[in-house]
Design a protein around this motif. Sequence first.
Motif, PDB file in Angstrom:
ATOM      1  N   HIS A  30     -36.733 -38.269 -29.805  1.00 35.20           N
ATOM      2  CA  HIS A  30     -37.808 -39.128 -29.315  1.00 35.20           C
ATOM      3  C   HIS A  30     -38.416 -39.906 -30.471  1.00 35.20           C
ATOM      4  N   TYR A  38     -47.235 -39.710 -25.241  1.00 36.07           N
ATOM      5  CA  TYR A  38     -45.988 -40.246 -24.702  1.00 36.07           C
ATOM      6  C   TYR A  38     -44.829 -39.271 -24.940  1.00 36.07           C
ATOM      7  N   THR A  39     -44.789 -38.683 -26.105  1.00 35.54           N
ATOM      8  CA  THR A  39     -43.753 -37.694 -26.373  1.00 35.54           C
ATOM      9  C   THR A  39     -43.915 -36.488 -25.465  1.00 35.54           C
ATOM     10  N   PHE A  42     -42.295 -37.253 -22.268  1.00 33.17           N
ATOM     11  CA  PHE A  42     -40.837 -37.114 -22.330  1.00 33.17           C
ATOM     12  C   PHE A  42     -40.420 -35.650 -22.319  1.00 33.17           C
ATOM     13  N   TYR A  86     -35.545 -41.412 -26.299  1.00 33.27           N
ATOM     14  CA  TYR A  86     -36.748 -41.901 -25.610  1.00 33.27           C
ATOM     15  C   TYR A  86     -37.473 -42.805 -26.598  1.00 33.27           C
ATOM     16  N   THR A  87     -37.584 -44.086 -26.273  1.00 33.59           N
ATOM     17  CA  THR A  87     -38.075 -45.052 -27.251  1.00 33.59           C
ATOM     18  C   THR A  87     -38.582 -46.311 -26.573  1.00 33.59           C
ATOM     19  N   TRP A 136     -37.615 -46.096 -16.865  1.00 28.85           N
ATOM     20  CA  TRP A 136     -38.773 -46.688 -17.548  1.00 28.85           C
ATOM     21  C   TRP A 136     -39.939 -45.722 -17.343  1.00 28.85           C
ATOM     22  N   PHE A 137     -40.271 -44.966 -18.374  1.00 33.43           N
ATOM     23  CA  PHE A 137     -41.300 -43.939 -18.263  1.00 33.43           C
ATOM     24  C   PHE A 137     -42.654 -44.472 -18.746  1.00 33.43           C
ATOM     25  N   LEU A 233     -41.627 -48.086 -22.683  1.00 34.38           N
ATOM     26  CA  LEU A 233     -40.958 -46.846 -23.076  1.00 34.38           C
ATOM     27  C   LEU A 233     -39.900 -46.446 -22.052  1.00 34.38           C
ATOM     28  N   VAL A 235     -35.838 -44.203 -21.394  1.00 38.34           N
ATOM     29  CA  VAL A 235     -34.801 -43.265 -21.834  1.00 38.34           C
ATOM     30  C   VAL A 235     -33.449 -43.956 -21.731  1.00 38.34           C
ATOM     31  N   ALA A 257     -35.432 -38.405 -13.304  1.00 36.84           N
ATOM     32  CA  ALA A 257     -35.986 -39.585 -13.974  1.00 36.84           C
ATOM     33  C   ALA A 257     -36.783 -40.450 -13.006  1.00 36.84           C
TER      34      ALA A 257
END
Length: 336
Positions: A30, A38-39, A42, A86-87, A136-137, A233, A235, A257
Amino acid sequence: MRMTLFGGLAAGATLIGAMAEAEDTISAVHAFPETLIYTQSFLSFVDKVNEAGKGVVQIEVRGGPEAIGMFQQPDAVRDGIVDMVYTPGSFYGGALPEKDAMVTANITAVEARANGGTDLMNQIHQEKMGLYYLGWFDSGVSYNLWTRDAPEFDDAGNLKVDGLKLRGNAVYNAFFSNYLKAQVIDLPTGDVYSALQRGVVDATGWTQIGLIDLKWNEFLNYRIEPAFFSTDLGVIVNLEKWNSLSDESRKILQDVAIAHERESVEALAGKRDADFAALEEAGMKVVSLEGEAKANYLAASREKTLERMKTLMAEHPSGDGNYDKLIDLYYDPSRN
């Protein structure tokens, strides 16, 4: 009888071994430190996959930017060094400028999933980078400009940035540089705290949540409204790895997801409200642009970023043919 018994044991061992080998394993990293909200979102997704995928598919998280540098992670997943990342899309915007459709979006991932936007984004990821765009998270969260000192305005009410040591990054540099005419100092997220502490920067763009997690509120005292942009953000999964997974593994990953896209919108909306309240209780002041200055500020954040997107798309061999379609899918003009 002994031969039959041994044969049965051998067959059973072979079957158990085959069942063990059938479980798909996905390595992941991540972009941000583990402490950031945010992490945490994820990692919640990972937990959900690992619970639903017992015996079928498991995600093994190898860490964050300490494992692979945040700006190197998109290349790492493309090249198969790691299976999943995840970015922010902005971290690989040079290769895939279409991600700016999400940056300038005024819809959430739930709506993009329903209207075909996510399918198109996935198609572009596969064609341009050999990546599967899983989801898209943490959408629905916007950005603000945060400053140490009280912001200044000209006679027309426009924000003055002369002398401002403004931290920039790939998400908002087109807006900061081309409209605000700011001289930005590019810094990765992990370096901003010390930069604020040492006075290297005294202002930054950042999302509506997470400032407290990063402890930047120790130095930043003003939030400038209106908010602009949307988080991008997501995946991404190495396409070859994705195609090698069993049908059941892919279904579990995609179903979880899609559910997390919706759940993270709801969770982070509550987090934004809580963070704003906590910051203001601690002394954070809110300063707002008004009237025409506000309208121009918002319009420029979108227009300058889309100009960048169209220019970079046109430079690619596949061209800018998806430009208008992406705008239609990721932006609802009736909301302005």
